[in-house]
Structure formats: structure tokens, C-alpha cells
Scaffold this active site. Structure first.
Site, PDB file in Angstrom:
ATOM      1  N   GLY A 224     -28.543 -19.472  31.262  1.00 12.25           N
ATOM      2  CA  GLY A 224     -27.489 -19.439  30.258  1.00 12.25           C
ATOM      3  C   GLY A 224     -27.934 -19.228  28.829  1.00 12.25           C
ATOM      4  N   GLU A 257     -33.537 -21.598  35.339  1.00 13.00           N
ATOM      5  CA  GLU A 257     -33.482 -20.274  35.989  1.00 13.00           C
ATOM      6  C   GLU A 257     -32.760 -19.328  35.039  1.00 13.00           C
ATOM      7  OE1 GLU A 257     -31.951 -21.507  39.803  1.00 13.00           O
ATOM      8  OE2 GLU A 257     -29.919 -21.672  39.013  1.00 13.00           O
ATOM      9  N   GLY A 259     -31.879 -15.658  33.335  1.00 14.00           N
ATOM     10  CA  GLY A 259     -31.735 -14.233  33.604  1.00 14.00           C
ATOM     11  C   GLY A 259     -31.669 -13.430  32.323  1.00 14.00           C
ATOM     12  N   ARG A 260     -30.501 -13.501  31.671  1.00 15.02           N
ATOM     13  CA  ARG A 260     -30.226 -12.649  30.510  1.00 15.02           C
ATOM     14  C   ARG A 260     -31.342 -12.695  29.463  1.00 15.02           C
ATOM     15  NH1 ARG A 260     -25.205 -11.262  29.337  1.00 15.02           N
ATOM     16  NH2 ARG A 260     -24.468 -13.045  30.524  1.00 15.02           N
ATOM     17  N   CYS A 335     -13.598  10.662  33.173  1.00 16.12           N
ATOM     18  CA  CYS A 335     -12.270  11.159  32.801  1.00 16.12           C
ATOM     19  C   CYS A 335     -11.297  10.004  32.617  1.00 16.12           C
ATOM     20  CB  CYS A 335     -11.769  12.136  33.855  1.00 16.12           C
ATOM     21  SG  CYS A 335     -12.860  13.539  34.028  1.00 16.12           S
ATOM     22  N   TYR A 364     -27.997  -7.396  32.971  1.00 17.39           N
ATOM     23  CA  TYR A 364     -26.580  -7.134  33.257  1.00 17.39           C
ATOM     24  C   TYR A 364     -26.157  -5.774  32.699  1.00 17.39           C
ATOM     25  CZ  TYR A 364     -26.914 -12.117  34.228  1.00 17.39           C
ATOM     26  OH  TYR A 364     -27.310 -13.328  34.710  1.00 17.39           O
TER      27      TYR A 364
HETATM   28  C1  LIG Z   1     -26.567 -15.998  36.938  1.00 15.44           C
HETATM   29  C2  LIG Z   1     -27.235 -17.283  37.228  1.00 15.44           C
HETATM   30  C3  LIG Z   1     -28.321 -17.705  36.458  1.00 15.44           C
HETATM   31  C4  LIG Z   1     -28.830 -16.943  35.261  1.00 15.44           C
HETATM   32  O1  LIG Z   1     -27.908 -16.965  34.229  1.00 15.44           O
HETATM   33  P1  LIG Z   1     -28.249 -16.289  32.809  1.00 15.44           P
HETATM   34  O2  LIG Z   1     -27.024 -16.548  32.022  1.00 15.44           O
HETATM   35  O3  LIG Z   1     -28.489 -14.854  33.056  1.00 15.44           O
HETATM   36  O4  LIG Z   1     -29.455 -16.978  32.279  1.00 15.44           O
HETATM   37  C5  LIG Z   1     -28.933 -18.881  36.816  1.00 15.44           C
HETATM   38  N1  LIG Z   1     -28.503 -19.612  37.866  1.00 15.44           N
HETATM   39  C6  LIG Z   1     -27.441 -19.242  38.622  1.00 15.44           C
HETATM   40  C7  LIG Z   1     -27.011 -20.079  39.743  1.00 15.44           C
HETATM   41  C8  LIG Z   1     -26.778 -18.072  38.321  1.00 15.44           C
HETATM   42  O5  LIG Z   1     -25.720 -17.713  39.050  1.00 15.44           O
END
Ligand SMILES: *Cc1c(COP(=O)(O)O)cnc(C)c1O
Length: 384
Positions: A224, A257, A259-260, A335, A364
Site C-alpha cells: 500500500g 508485501e 507492489g506499486r 476508436c 499497474y
Molecule cells: C495488491 C496487494 C498487495 C500490494 O499492494 P500495493 O498497493 O501494490 O503495494 C499486497 N498484498 C495483497 C494481498 C495485495 O492484494
């Protein structure tokens, strides 16, 4: 604004240019920066759904402690990313709707499975058939919301086990054969830009988890960390580090965990200008690309800023169209009038054949823009 190695790669690309560029050195730097802001004992996983490109997942698999996956397809990618590494990649498996086949694959891979409901727990034990399955229970707490664009807990959502049922489901986990309850999982939000608030969320999660009385090895606080696509705000890692300093020793190991925040700044989406035109008083650049490749701005309803990479050369016997000092809409090749990546960005000069380069596109970006998002199987096409 466009790093030299990105510009160099784009100048060498096939024309008209349409490309994602990923910088593995930038991924490694980001991983090091995040790691240094977390407590030394914490585990850092990369959430593969942000960008499952093999080079991105493979680079981050070597730079962090493991991968978080959310489908059988992502699990297969994570196992492939770990091929050749000295140790098996540590894997956490999430997702609100896991199939029996996915649960079986996760058990076989030795993943920690983030269980989202009582039924899923029963199905997991059934599928595991006595083999050991390490789990964390994902909880939707009754409070503890964080700021951010995507709230997942502390409010009504499809995610996790309602806090009111936790005691009951944890007791069931203790009775089912093979199930090892290792921790709780509290992924709460995506795209939070307030790092101090994030640290408070983690501390609060720790004291709440201690209050459950469950014997926990791990407390997964999810991802997050946010990215400000349109402004200059930063998720302040120093503020996170300060907010997490001096955590009480003992207690479960924290798992993040992310991601972004790990992947966004290491990716660029680039699309060549095919045409320039003015209709009803607005200037448009029409691109070799669009929202089918880079859906994030359309999905979230904002204008994604771009930089202009000037390209030399014009092979036609007529003049090269250009605009200077105007506000430009960057539209795609589809289009539909909704295929717009950015509206009204002031540009010094743009010519047909120049490349618009959209930064912060490493998370993303391509991955959410098509039916491979999260790498679930495709629907059947049933014709009657
Ligand atoms: C998508 C997700 C993440 C990563 O979230 P980010 O906002 O990209 O850091 C971590 N844990 C779970 C369970 C997710 O679904």
C-alpha cells in the site's frame, strides 16, 4: 526527466515507437531503499500483480525476501522467477477467490497461504489431504483504516474474515489436519501517501494482534505504499523509518508485501505521436498506443503527465506538423473518445514523430491493461 538509458533504448526501438521500458537497476535501488526503512527483522515481499514481467519479478525476487502472488498464474511465474536462485523463493499466496487447483498448487509450492474465509480454510484442508499447509488468516478489522485510494479493511469489502469471526475461524484452523496457523494478514489499502500514518497503522496492528492472544510467528501488514502520479508528493521512507523505530522486541515477525512502490518508478510507457490536430479549439496528439496498453489513468480518471522525447528525421516530402506552447491532449489509437491518457498538458514543442514518455508506469501499467491482469485463466467462449 527521461533518464539517458531510457531515452537511448527508445531511440533504438522500432518505429513508430510503442514500448514499455523497465530499468532493473532502478528496481534494485528501490528495493534497497525500502528495505533500509523497515525494521531489520521484517520480511519484504514483492507483490507480483503490480508487474509480473519475468525480468521485473526475477530482479525483485533476488532483491527482496520473496514474492506475494494472487493466482495460480502468478504462482507459476514466481516459481519460474526463482529458478536458478540458490534457495527456493519464499512465496505468500493471496486472493479473495482461490480455486481448489490454486490451493493445491500453493500447498505443493510450500507457500504461506493467506486464507480469506472459513469456507476457504475448509477447502484448503480438504485439498491438502493431510499435507501440511502454512497459513495466515486475512482479517478485515472493525476499524484501523488508512488513507489511500483503495480501502480494503476497516470497511465493508470482499476481503478477509470479519474481525468478529476471527476467534472462531482460528479455532477451526487449530482442529483441521495439516493446517499450521502461522500468522495474520492485514493488507488494508493501496496507494497511501502518508508514511507516518502507515507506521502508526503497523504499530496499531501489532498491539491489536498481541491482543488476540493467538500464538503468531508472523504479522503480515500487506502493501500500500503510494505513488503520486500527478503531483510532487512522496511516500516518505524516512518518516516510515522514524515511525517504526524502537518497536518492542519479540512478538511476531513483520511481513510487508509491496507492489506499486517497488515497481512504479522503474517503468516508462512510450508512444510515438502519429498525428497532431485541433478540433473545437483543443489540440490533440494521436499516439501509437493508448489506454489498452496503459489503462491506469483511464481506470482512475486522472491525467498522467508525460515528457517529450524529440526524435530527429522526417522522411516525407511535405512539412512536419508541430505545436508549440499549447495545451495538448494525449489520445490513443482506439476508436473511442475515452482513449485519452492525459488532458491539457502544457508543452513547449511536440512534432509528429516525437515520443511521449509516461513515467511511473512500472506498476499497474501494462499488467492491469488486459485480460492477463493477475494471470487468472481466461473465460471460456461458449457459443450457443
Ligand atoms: C495488491 C496487494 C498487495 C500490494 O499492494 P500495493 O498497493 O501494490 O503495494 C499486497 N498484498 C495483497 C494481498 C495485495 O492484494
Amino acid at each position: 526527466m527521461i533518464p539517458d538509458r531510457v531515452a537511448g533504448a527508445l531511440r533504438a526501438a522500432d518505429r513508430p515507437v510503442c514500448a514499455y521500458v523497465y530499468d532493473t537497476a532502478a528496481l534494485r535501488e528501490r528495493a534497497t531503499a525500502v528495505r533500509s526503512a523497515l525494521p531489520g527483522s521484517a520480511l519484504l515481499l514483492y507483490a507480483v500483480k503490480a508487474n509480473g514481467h519475468p525480468a521485473v519479478a526475477g530482479t525483485l525476487a533476488c532483491s527482496v525476501d520473496g514474492l506475494e502472488v494472487a493466482s495460480g498464474g502468478e504462482l507459476a511465474g514466481a516459481l519460474a522467477a526463482g529458478t536458478g536462485l540458490p534457495d527456493a523463493v519464499r512465496i505468500a499466496f493471496s486472493g479473495p477467490g482461490k480455486t481448489d487447483a490454486e490451493l493445491a498448487a500453493a500447498v505443493a509450492a510450500g507457500a504461506t497461504i493467506n486464507v480469506e474465509s472459513e469456507l476457504e480454510l475448509r477447502r484448503l484442508a480438504h485439498v491438502a489431504g493431510g499435507r501440511s499447509a502454512r497459513i495466515a488468516l486475512r482479517v478485515n478489522r472493525s476499524s484501523a483504516a488508512l488513507p489511500g485510494t483503495h480501502q480494503m479493511t476497516g470497511t465493508a469489502t470482499q476481503f478477509g474474515i470479519d474481525e468478529a469471526s476471527l476467534v472462531e475461524v482460528a479455532a477451526l484452523a487449530g482442529e483441521l489436519p495439516g493446517i499450521e496457523l502461522a500468522g495474520l494478514h492485514l493488507h488494508a489499502v493501496s496507494n497511501n501517501l502518508d508514511a507516518a500514518a502507515h507506521a502508526r497503522f503497523v504499530r496499531d496492528a501489532m498491539s491489536w494482534a498481541a491482543g488476540t492472544g493467538l500464538p503468531l510467528q508472523e504479522l503480515n501488514v500487506g502493501g500500500g505504499f503510494g505513488v503520486d502520479y500527478t503531483g510532487a508528493r512522496r511516500f516518505d521512507l524516512a518518516a516510515l523509518r522514524a515511525g517504526l523505530a524502537g518497536l518492542p522486541a519479540g512478538g511476531p515477525r513483520l511481513v510487508f508485501e509491496i507492489g506499486r512502490y517497488l515497481a512504479a518508478a522503474a517503468g516508462w510507457y512510450a508512444a510515438e505521436v502519429l498525428d497532431l490536430k485541433r478540433t473545437h479549439g483543443r489540440w490533440y496528439a494521436v499516439l501509437r498506443g493508448g489506454t489498452h496498453h496503459f489503462r491506469l489513468p483511464a481506470a482512475w480518471g486522472y491525467s498522467h503527465p508525460f515528457a517529450v522525447l524529440p526524435m530527429a528525421g522526417w522522411g516525407y516530402p511535405f512539412g512536419r506538423p508541430e505545436v508549440a506552447g499549447v495545451e495538448l491532449d494525449a489520445a490513443g489509437e482506439l476508436c473511442t473518445p475515452r482513449d485519452v491518457l492525459c488532458r491539457g498538458q502544457r508543452v513547449d514543442r511536440v512534432r509528429v514523430g516525437d515520443i511521449l514518455v509516461f513515467g511511473n508506469a512500472g506498476a499497474y501499467g501494462w499488467d492491469i491493461s488486459h485480460h492477463d491482469f493477475l494471470r487468472h485463466p481466461y473465460p471460456q467462449m461458449i457459443v450457443v
